[in-house]
Design a protein around this motif. Structure first.
Motif, PDB file in Angstrom:
ATOM      1  N   SER A 137       3.766  -3.288 -12.009  1.00  0.00           N
ATOM      2  CA  SER A 137       2.681  -3.563 -11.068  1.00  0.00           C
ATOM      3  C   SER A 137       2.484  -5.057 -10.824  1.00  0.00           C
ATOM      4  O   SER A 137       2.018  -5.457  -9.763  1.00  0.00           O
ATOM      5  CB  SER A 137       1.368  -2.955 -11.589  1.00  0.00           C
ATOM      6  OG  SER A 137       1.053  -3.480 -12.870  1.00  0.00           O
ATOM      7  N   GLU A 180       0.824  -1.222   0.000  1.00  0.00           N
ATOM      8  CA  GLU A 180       0.000   0.000   0.000  1.00  0.00           C
ATOM      9  C   GLU A 180       0.850   1.260   0.000  1.00  0.00           C
ATOM     10  O   GLU A 180       0.379   2.352  -0.332  1.00  0.00           O
ATOM     11  CB  GLU A 180      -0.928   0.010   1.221  1.00  0.00           C
ATOM     12  CG  GLU A 180      -2.016   1.067   1.132  1.00  0.00           C
ATOM     13  CD  GLU A 180      -2.895   1.083   2.355  1.00  0.00           C
ATOM     14  OE1 GLU A 180      -2.366   1.325   3.459  1.00  0.00           O
ATOM     15  OE2 GLU A 180      -4.098   0.857   2.229  1.00  0.00           O
ATOM     16  N   GLU A 238      -9.711   1.293 -12.902  1.00  0.00           N
ATOM     17  CA  GLU A 238     -10.977   0.606 -12.630  1.00  0.00           C
ATOM     18  C   GLU A 238     -12.163   1.535 -12.877  1.00  0.00           C
ATOM     19  O   GLU A 238     -13.187   1.123 -13.430  1.00  0.00           O
ATOM     20  CB  GLU A 238     -10.987   0.106 -11.186  1.00  0.00           C
ATOM     21  CG  GLU A 238     -12.219  -0.710 -10.825  1.00  0.00           C
ATOM     22  CD  GLU A 238     -12.156  -1.246  -9.412  1.00  0.00           C
ATOM     23  OE1 GLU A 238     -13.167  -1.825  -8.960  1.00  0.00           O
ATOM     24  OE2 GLU A 238     -11.109  -1.088  -8.755  1.00  0.00           O
ATOM     25  N   GLU A 239     -12.006   2.781 -12.473  1.00  0.00           N
ATOM     26  CA  GLU A 239     -13.085   3.749 -12.668  1.00  0.00           C
ATOM     27  C   GLU A 239     -13.295   4.041 -14.156  1.00  0.00           C
ATOM     28  O   GLU A 239     -14.439   4.111 -14.641  1.00  0.00           O
ATOM     29  CB  GLU A 239     -12.751   5.047 -11.934  1.00  0.00           C
ATOM     30  CG  GLU A 239     -13.826   6.115 -12.055  1.00  0.00           C
ATOM     31  CD  GLU A 239     -13.456   7.388 -11.335  1.00  0.00           C
ATOM     32  OE1 GLU A 239     -14.226   8.378 -11.444  1.00  0.00           O
ATOM     33  OE2 GLU A 239     -12.404   7.420 -10.653  1.00  0.00           O
ATOM     34  N   LYS A 262       1.822   4.512  -3.327  1.00  0.00           N
ATOM     35  CA  LYS A 262       0.608   5.306  -3.481  1.00  0.00           C
ATOM     36  C   LYS A 262       0.277   5.556  -4.953  1.00  0.00           C
ATOM     37  O   LYS A 262      -0.896   5.564  -5.336  1.00  0.00           O
ATOM     38  CB  LYS A 262       0.764   6.637  -2.749  1.00  0.00           C
ATOM     39  CG  LYS A 262       0.892   6.491  -1.245  1.00  0.00           C
ATOM     40  CD  LYS A 262       1.033   7.851  -0.582  1.00  0.00           C
ATOM     41  CE  LYS A 262       1.164   7.693   0.926  1.00  0.00           C
ATOM     42  NZ  LYS A 262       1.314   9.004   1.606  1.00  0.00           N
ATOM     43  N   ALA A 322      -1.419   2.453  -6.392  1.00  0.00           N
ATOM     44  CA  ALA A 322      -2.787   2.307  -5.897  1.00  0.00           C
ATOM     45  C   ALA A 322      -3.713   3.321  -6.559  1.00  0.00           C
ATOM     46  O   ALA A 322      -4.856   3.003  -6.914  1.00  0.00           O
ATOM     47  CB  ALA A 322      -2.802   2.478  -4.374  1.00  0.00           C
ATOM     48  N   ARG A 323      -3.229   4.541  -6.732  1.00  0.00           N
ATOM     49  CA  ARG A 323      -4.053   5.583  -7.351  1.00  0.00           C
ATOM     50  C   ARG A 323      -4.338   5.260  -8.811  1.00  0.00           C
ATOM     51  O   ARG A 323      -5.467   5.405  -9.296  1.00  0.00           O
ATOM     52  CB  ARG A 323      -3.344   6.937  -7.246  1.00  0.00           C
ATOM     53  CG  ARG A 323      -4.087   8.082  -7.907  1.00  0.00           C
ATOM     54  CD  ARG A 323      -3.307   9.373  -7.778  1.00  0.00           C
ATOM     55  NE  ARG A 323      -1.991   9.287  -8.401  1.00  0.00           N
ATOM     56  CZ  ARG A 323      -1.788   9.406  -9.714  1.00  0.00           C
ATOM     57  NH1 ARG A 323      -2.817   9.582 -10.543  1.00  0.00           N
ATOM     58  NH2 ARG A 323      -0.567   9.339 -10.211  1.00  0.00           N
ATOM     59  N   GLU A 366      -4.322   2.257 -10.271  1.00  0.00           N
ATOM     60  CA  GLU A 366      -5.202   1.103 -10.381  1.00  0.00           C
ATOM     61  C   GLU A 366      -6.652   1.496 -10.114  1.00  0.00           C
ATOM     62  O   GLU A 366      -7.579   1.008 -10.793  1.00  0.00           O
ATOM     63  CB  GLU A 366      -4.761   0.001  -9.413  1.00  0.00           C
ATOM     64  CG  GLU A 366      -3.475  -0.703  -9.843  1.00  0.00           C
ATOM     65  CD  GLU A 366      -3.087  -1.807  -8.890  1.00  0.00           C
ATOM     66  OE1 GLU A 366      -3.562  -1.768  -7.728  1.00  0.00           O
ATOM     67  OE2 GLU A 366      -2.322  -2.705  -9.277  1.00  0.00           O
ATOM     68  N   ALA A 367      -6.872   2.387  -9.139  1.00  0.00           N
ATOM     69  CA  ALA A 367      -8.237   2.851  -8.855  1.00  0.00           C
ATOM     70  C   ALA A 367      -8.790   3.663 -10.018  1.00  0.00           C
ATOM     71  O   ALA A 367      -9.962   3.539 -10.390  1.00  0.00           O
ATOM     72  CB  ALA A 367      -8.232   3.703  -7.580  1.00  0.00           C
ATOM     73  N   GLU A 368      -7.921   4.492 -10.618  1.00  0.00           N
ATOM     74  CA  GLU A 368      -8.355   5.283 -11.770  1.00  0.00           C
ATOM     75  C   GLU A 368      -8.670   4.385 -12.958  1.00  0.00           C
ATOM     76  O   GLU A 368      -9.658   4.615 -13.679  1.00  0.00           O
ATOM     77  CB  GLU A 368      -7.276   6.287 -12.146  1.00  0.00           C
ATOM     78  CG  GLU A 368      -7.679   7.212 -13.279  1.00  0.00           C
ATOM     79  CD  GLU A 368      -6.599   8.225 -13.645  1.00  0.00           C
ATOM     80  OE1 GLU A 368      -6.813   8.998 -14.593  1.00  0.00           O
ATOM     81  OE2 GLU A 368      -5.547   8.223 -12.973  1.00  0.00           O
TER      82      GLU A 368
END
Length: 241
Positions: free
Chosen positions: A207, A167, A180-181, A170, A173-174, A176-178
């Motif tokens: 990654s 984690e 997915e969105e 950062k 993680a950011r 990957e979240a973007e």
């Protein structure tokens, strides 16, 4: 010739009593001073600029000692003495200042591959400041070195030690979240272009190997495979650090 009585009366008439028009009480004098000050402000418009100058001085003095945005108070210089592709890092003329105070002056820093180092020194001598300077590459550390600075213990939670290290990345993680969105949105040329940029950056960050790298870091710190799967709340403060 005038009589003595007439002379006496004339002499008494010559003595004038204090005039109210020329004598003022303290209260009246105070009112005159206030009136003159008010009139001075009105006549001069801005009190001869005194108030404006005073405000300017206050603003200037209030900024003294404040750090500029992004300024951490640290100043650092050094010269890379080892080969740029070497697995060792040697820095000559290592000078470190913190808010103008000398912490290191023309020192030599040697970090050799395969060795572990510990920092000993009293509180406030600059240990953490030096580590931050190295981690943030204030000195010319070659780009092929990966550096992670842990300056506080991880929070006690149900997260495993391996997940906690993963984690820390950062940016990954950011991204990957973007990604997915973006994948859940209606695909347009703009969104598709941005999604490709995100995937390209994730590839650059390796990654797919982040878990293996996190496990390698923990292994180097003495964590066994079983310990890496333990929850952080099960560790003592020293191990969480």
């Amino acid at each position: 010739m005038p009589s003595a009585r007439v002379k006496k009366a004339a002499k008494s008439a010559g003595k004038k009593a204090p005039s109210k028009s020329t004598t003022k009480t303290e209260e009246e004098l105070g009112e005159d001073v206030e009136n003159s000050e008010e009139n001075g402000v009105e006549e001069n418009g801005d009190d001869n600029g005194v108030e404006e100058v005073t405000e300017g001085i206050k603003k200037m003095t209030s900024k003294v000692g404040e750090d500029k945005p992004g300024d951490n108070g640290r100043s650092c210089t050094g010269v890379l003495a080892s080969h740029p592709q070497s697995r060792d890092v040697h820095i000559d003329s290592f000078t470190l200042l913190y808010h103008g105070h000398d912490l290191l002056v023309d020192a030599r820093l040697e970090l050799n591959h395969g060795r572990r180092y510990g920092l000993l020194g009293p509180n406030g001598c600059g240990k953490s400041t030096m580590l931050k300077a190295i981690a943030e590459r204030d000195i010319p550390v070659p780009a092929h070195f990966d550096m992670y600075l842990l300056d506080r213990e991880i929070a006690a939670s149900d997260m495993t030690a391996l997940e906690a290290v993963m984690e820390v990345d950062k940016e990954k993680a950011r991204l990957e979240a973007e990604a997915e969105e973006l994948a859940g949105m209606e695909m347009t040329d703009e969104i598709e272009h941005r999604l490709n940029d995100v995937y390209e950056r994730l590839d650059q960050l390796d990654s797919d190997t982040v878990e293996a790298r996190a496990a390698s870091i923990l292994h180097g710190l003495g964590f066994t495979g079983e310990m890496q799967r333990m929850k952080t709340r099960e560790f003592s403060g020293g191990w969480r650090m």
